[in-house]
Design an enzyme around this catalytic site. Sequence first.
Site, PDB file in Angstrom:
ATOM      1  N   PHE A   1      -8.440   2.262   3.241  1.00  0.00           N
ATOM      2  CA  PHE A   1      -8.733   1.223   4.235  1.00  0.00           C
ATOM      3  C   PHE A   1      -8.506   1.685   5.665  1.00  0.00           C
ATOM      4  CE2 PHE A   1      -4.297   0.192   5.098  1.00  0.00           C
ATOM      5  CZ  PHE A   1      -3.672   0.694   3.965  1.00  0.00           C
TER       6      PHE A   1
ATOM      7  N   THR B   1       0.807  -1.225   0.000  1.00  0.00           N
ATOM      8  CA  THR B   1       0.000   0.000   0.000  1.00  0.00           C
ATOM      9  C   THR B   1       0.841   1.278   0.000  1.00  0.00           C
ATOM     10  OG1 THR B   1      -0.157  -0.229   2.393  1.00  0.00           O
ATOM     11  CG2 THR B   1      -1.987  -1.091   1.095  1.00  0.00           C
TER      12      THR B   1
END
Length: 461
Positions: free
Chosen positions: A450, A125
């Site tokens: 997220f 990420t």
Amino acid sequence: MTRSWAEPWKIKMVEPITVTTRDERERAIVDAGYNTFLLKSDDVYIDLLTDSGTTAMSDRQWSAMMLGDESYAGARSFYKLVAAVHDVYGYEELIPTHQGRGAEHLLSQILIEQGDVVPGNMYFTTTRYHQERAGGRFVDVIIDEAHDPTSMHPFKGNIDIDKLAAAVDEVGAERVAYVSFETNVNLAGGQPASMANIKAVYAFCRERGILVMLDATRALENAYFIQQREGGYEDRSVASILREITENSDGATVSSKKDNLVNIGGFLALRDPELARKARALLVAFEGLHTYGGMSGRDMEALATGIREMVATDDHARSRVGQVEYLGNKLIKYGIPVVKPIGGHGVFLDAAAMLPHIPQDQFPAQALAAAIYVDSGVRGMERGIVSAGRDPETGENRRPKLELVRLTIPRRVYTQSHMDVVAESVIEVYEQRDAITGLRFTYEPESLRFFQATFEPLPTT
Ligand SMILES: *Cc1c(COP(=O)(O)O)cnc(C)c1O
């Protein structure tokens, strides 16, 4: 008879944890918008959100902290860290940062130019975020087996050399910023690359004048798997295998919150002094002076001690990975679909297989993580479509092939009994899976969504 292993440490201090009721947890998950990142840790019983910065430090690390030299410039603690990184990883140039993403930011800024390609073995990420922010285009060159949660390939972190060659040929070697090679690939489930592959990639890149930059955050766990699985390495120490991994690279970013056994810290390590100079010029603007980056003197002491401790004997790596395998094998025995082989830092539940009634755009892994929390207070996290985010060009959801819930095991923190409680909860939730419904966003952040997104359950039809 196979003989049991046990942890190479005993417990000197304990931290009490809270046991909540189901009612309390049902309220807590609603307040958290069905996002386990937004739960308060006081509402969590066994916290498997991440193994990042959640390590229990040793008595030696705690006592080393008392020796921290808090001088602004040229602190003794910095030179101890330089020596530890040099002795264990073999890199000459050390740029200390507050954590891994600080190092990724600097590396991306000094090496990536607008429109460059950055091939890598599955994305991470924060790594990909910084590569794209610097103007790069990430190209996934991991082997196909990495996307198949049932493939028993022993080295699912390997780079597919044909895919790499195609990515290089498409734009030409001069437009390839560097190859971003992650050890023990986090998002593939903690899966290692083989030494043969690491060497082949480095040889391929050297021939073409392309740099290889490791994400060596989990290189210790990768080294342990090479010892266990790759012919010719069974009698080698984990420490020497780790050194052989880093010898096949031009530098590395490391989040010290993982392998290195500390709660905060990280570094960029390089061989080329010229590149290191460029990184240091940015370091002073974004992290701190070049002899502390984002860390205090005591942080650097704990880190230098942790780096040496993780390779002092092979017992640490074995018990670390052994505990993860213990939990994984327990779940496999009950028929829970998990990513195989069991990886180095956590057990990854295959949410797509566990909840086939929830389509991917209703976030099955997000819903499963919430359901496990409500059942037992065990906190895991989503690693699927929510984590993958949207394509910056099209604005569409990226649709990763893996839709997982990660149960990540902190280092030296929990016992086998905690793992038993976790396994029983997952089994219970699986038996009642039909009651779990999909989710929709109530808030969607623009990047790294997220972490802070909130959700609500879809009405049952
Ligand atoms: C944790 C992690 C990072 C990011 O490091 P932070 O310290 O969280 O900023 C990068 N790469 C991998 C593989 C990681 O596991």
